[in-house]
Design a protein around this motif. Sequence first.
Motif, mmCIF file in Angstrom:
data_model
loop_
_atom_site.group_PDB
_atom_site.id
_atom_site.type_symbol
_atom_site.label_atom_id
_atom_site.label_comp_id
_atom_site.label_asym_id
_atom_site.label_seq_id
_atom_site.Cartn_x
_atom_site.Cartn_y
_atom_site.Cartn_z
ATOM 1 N N LEU A 143 0.825 -1.203 0.000
ATOM 2 C CA LEU A 143 0.000 0.000 0.000
ATOM 3 C C LEU A 143 0.864 1.259 0.000
ATOM 4 C CD1 LEU A 143 -2.694 1.549 0.364
ATOM 5 C CD2 LEU A 143 -2.477 1.128 2.835
ATOM 6 N N GLY A 144 0.706 2.080 -1.017
ATOM 7 C CA GLY A 144 1.411 3.351 -1.086
ATOM 8 C C GLY A 144 0.445 4.515 -1.068
ATOM 9 N N ILE A 145 0.941 5.674 -0.676
ATOM 10 C CA ILE A 145 0.165 6.902 -0.747
ATOM 11 C C ILE A 145 1.073 8.005 -1.250
ATOM 12 C CG2 ILE A 145 0.534 7.375 1.728
ATOM 13 C CD1 ILE A 145 -2.242 8.774 1.692
ATOM 14 N N ASN A 146 0.540 8.810 -2.153
ATOM 15 C CA ASN A 146 1.301 9.860 -2.839
ATOM 16 C C ASN A 146 0.431 11.104 -2.880
ATOM 17 O OD1 ASN A 146 3.618 10.352 -5.140
ATOM 18 N ND2 ASN A 146 1.711 11.320 -5.737
ATOM 19 N N GLY A 147 0.913 12.224 -2.323
ATOM 20 C CA GLY A 147 0.082 13.422 -2.285
ATOM 21 C C GLY A 147 0.844 14.683 -2.613
ATOM 22 N N PHE A 148 0.090 15.696 -3.085
ATOM 23 C CA PHE A 148 0.666 16.957 -3.543
ATOM 24 C C PHE A 148 0.131 18.133 -2.732
ATOM 25 C CE2 PHE A 148 0.236 14.029 -7.122
ATOM 26 C CZ PHE A 148 1.550 13.963 -7.572
ATOM 27 N N CYS A 149 1.036 18.999 -2.278
ATOM 28 C CA CYS A 149 0.663 20.244 -1.583
ATOM 29 C C CYS A 149 -0.209 19.903 -0.366
ATOM 30 C CB CYS A 149 -0.025 21.189 -2.571
ATOM 31 S SG CYS A 149 -0.308 22.844 -1.897
ATOM 32 N N TRP A 150 -1.476 20.325 -0.326
ATOM 33 C CA TRP A 150 -2.361 19.920 0.768
ATOM 34 C C TRP A 150 -2.311 18.404 0.935
ATOM 35 C CZ3 TRP A 150 -6.671 16.710 0.860
ATOM 36 C CH2 TRP A 150 -7.440 16.742 2.039
ATOM 37 N N GLY A 151 -2.324 17.693 -0.189
ATOM 38 C CA GLY A 151 -2.242 16.242 -0.141
ATOM 39 C C GLY A 151 -0.896 15.731 0.332
ATOM 40 N N GLY A 152 0.166 16.542 0.189
ATOM 41 C CA GLY A 152 1.463 16.163 0.739
ATOM 42 C C GLY A 152 1.432 16.145 2.254
ATOM 43 N N ARG A 153 0.815 17.176 2.833
ATOM 44 C CA ARG A 153 0.646 17.187 4.295
ATOM 45 C C ARG A 153 -0.170 15.978 4.741
ATOM 46 N NH1 ARG A 153 -3.646 18.552 7.427
ATOM 47 N NH2 ARG A 153 -3.183 19.067 9.612
ATOM 48 N N ILE A 154 -1.269 15.706 4.035
ATOM 49 C CA ILE A 154 -2.113 14.567 4.383
ATOM 50 C C ILE A 154 -1.336 13.256 4.258
ATOM 51 C CG2 ILE A 154 -4.131 13.231 3.633
ATOM 52 C CD1 ILE A 154 -4.789 15.794 5.238
ATOM 53 N N VAL A 165 0.239 1.242 5.775
ATOM 54 C CA VAL A 165 0.929 1.891 4.663
ATOM 55 C C VAL A 165 2.345 1.337 4.577
ATOM 56 C CG1 VAL A 165 1.814 4.073 3.754
ATOM 57 C CG2 VAL A 165 -0.446 3.996 4.815
ATOM 58 N N THR A 166 2.725 0.914 3.381
ATOM 59 C CA THR A 166 4.051 0.341 3.181
ATOM 60 C C THR A 166 5.088 1.424 2.937
ATOM 61 O OG1 THR A 166 2.922 -1.525 2.123
ATOM 62 C CG2 THR A 166 5.318 -1.425 1.894
ATOM 63 N N ALA A 167 4.720 2.436 2.150
ATOM 64 C CA ALA A 167 5.625 3.549 1.848
ATOM 65 C C ALA A 167 4.794 4.720 1.354
ATOM 66 C CB ALA A 167 6.663 3.145 0.803
ATOM 67 N N ALA A 168 5.364 5.919 1.447
ATOM 68 C CA ALA A 168 4.631 7.129 1.078
ATOM 69 C C ALA A 168 5.574 8.137 0.440
ATOM 70 C CB ALA A 168 3.970 7.741 2.316
ATOM 71 N N VAL A 169 5.000 8.992 -0.413
ATOM 72 C CA VAL A 169 5.755 10.090 -1.012
ATOM 73 C C VAL A 169 4.916 11.368 -0.890
ATOM 74 C CG1 VAL A 169 6.815 11.043 -3.096
ATOM 75 C CG2 VAL A 169 6.991 8.580 -2.614
ATOM 76 N N ALA A 170 5.501 12.374 -0.242
ATOM 77 C CA ALA A 170 4.820 13.651 0.008
ATOM 78 C C ALA A 170 5.507 14.746 -0.795
ATOM 79 C CB ALA A 170 4.848 13.980 1.499
ATOM 80 N N TRP A 171 4.776 15.320 -1.738
ATOM 81 C CA TRP A 171 5.303 16.393 -2.573
ATOM 82 C C TRP A 171 4.929 17.743 -1.971
ATOM 83 C CZ3 TRP A 171 7.371 15.318 -7.694
ATOM 84 C CH2 TRP A 171 7.287 13.973 -8.088
ATOM 85 N N TYR A 172 5.922 18.496 -1.557
ATOM 86 C CA TYR A 172 5.783 19.872 -1.062
ATOM 87 C C TYR A 172 4.547 20.096 -0.190
ATOM 88 C CZ TYR A 172 4.032 19.732 -5.939
ATOM 89 O OH TYR A 172 3.461 19.357 -7.138
ATOM 90 N N GLY A 173 4.388 19.187 0.772
ATOM 91 C CA GLY A 173 3.316 19.341 1.748
ATOM 92 C C GLY A 173 3.780 20.190 2.920
ATOM 93 N N LYS A 174 2.923 21.073 3.380
ATOM 94 C CA LYS A 174 3.268 21.959 4.493
ATOM 95 C C LYS A 174 3.627 21.137 5.723
ATOM 96 C CE LYS A 174 1.772 26.468 6.164
ATOM 97 N NZ LYS A 174 2.739 27.184 5.332
ATOM 98 N N VAL A 199 8.690 7.584 4.551
ATOM 99 C CA VAL A 199 8.111 8.628 3.711
ATOM 100 C C VAL A 199 9.237 9.372 3.011
ATOM 101 C CG1 VAL A 199 6.635 10.679 3.626
ATOM 102 C CG2 VAL A 199 6.201 8.901 5.348
ATOM 103 N N LEU A 200 9.069 9.575 1.722
ATOM 104 C CA LEU A 200 9.983 10.412 0.946
ATOM 105 C C LEU A 200 9.324 11.759 0.738
ATOM 106 C CD1 LEU A 200 12.519 10.856 -0.843
ATOM 107 C CD2 LEU A 200 11.181 9.938 -2.761
ATOM 108 N N GLY A 201 9.977 12.831 1.195
ATOM 109 C CA GLY A 201 9.489 14.180 0.974
ATOM 110 C C GLY A 201 10.226 14.831 -0.184
ATOM 111 N N LEU A 202 9.480 15.451 -1.093
ATOM 112 C CA LEU A 202 10.054 16.123 -2.252
ATOM 113 C C LEU A 202 9.684 17.596 -2.191
ATOM 114 C CD1 LEU A 202 9.180 13.420 -4.941
ATOM 115 C CD2 LEU A 202 11.386 13.780 -3.818
ATOM 116 N N TYR A 203 10.703 18.466 -2.065
ATOM 117 C CA TYR A 203 10.469 19.884 -1.809
ATOM 118 C C TYR A 203 11.318 20.746 -2.733
ATOM 119 C CZ TYR A 203 7.718 18.598 2.234
ATOM 120 O OH TYR A 203 6.730 18.075 3.032
#
Length: 271
Positions: A143-154, A165-174, A199-203
């Motif tokens: 199970l992965g989750i990938n979110g952008f901006c507001w979705g990055g925070r989530i 959750v096995t792994a996650a990627v958060a794009w520029y989440g506050k 979690v991998l954060g991309l900023y």
Amino acid sequence: MNDNASIGSGFAAATQPITEHTVIRTDTEGLAVGTIRLTVDGQEFPVYYARPAGQDKLPVMIVVSEIFGVHEHIADVVRRFAKQGYLAVAPELFVRQGDPSTLPDMATIMAQIIRKVPDAQVMGDIDACVAWAEANGGDVDRLGINGFCWGGRITWLYAAHNPRVTAAVAWYGKLVADPNPPGQPHHPIDIAPTLTVPVLGLYGARDTGIPVATVERMTAALGEGTSDSAIVVYPDAGHAFYADYRPSYNAKDARDGFARALAWFREHGAG
């Protein structure tokens, strides 16, 4: 249920200005796509999905939108993950508070909708998506989750909420906020030391809304825990650098980020 007309109806209105020539179009060849409707606490909400046609036991990817909801760009990201072999879903998480596509600008969307969306509501709706995926050919042990901006925070918060959750990627989440809006008691910086999901954060270093100093604080907080999480900061990227429908799009860093995301999910067993 297939209801594609409900996806992207307010796309241009909610996200002006857009840059049409940078929009990536992912076709549906080899995919089964559509919209299903789930109900949580008496509220129905649409979920756009895409998956390799005729296949089962697929890794699952939750795609969490920015403040604009599930418009065509987010639906396209769902198809991008489906092309990589995922059962991918994107829930419309704002239906109780309003429709972002009907509002004129980001400030109004934030004031009238986003600040009124309780985190507990969002967690419950995503939980329902995971349950649907598990019952419909998804392997939620991947199970992965990938979110952008507001979705990055989530994404950060859901990784803390659901240990499946096995792994996650958060794009520029506050990462921090002061003060916290009602119903949004925690932010990624709060859960970082106890996070167990990688979690991998991309900023972007040029993101004026998420100062690099807060990213550095988050990195330090993650270092206090055991989650094997990491953050990448792109020196030439600003906010929303993956959003290929907006002037903020940075093609080079977007391609690199998506490649890193796919590698991250594979490395940590969510691919």
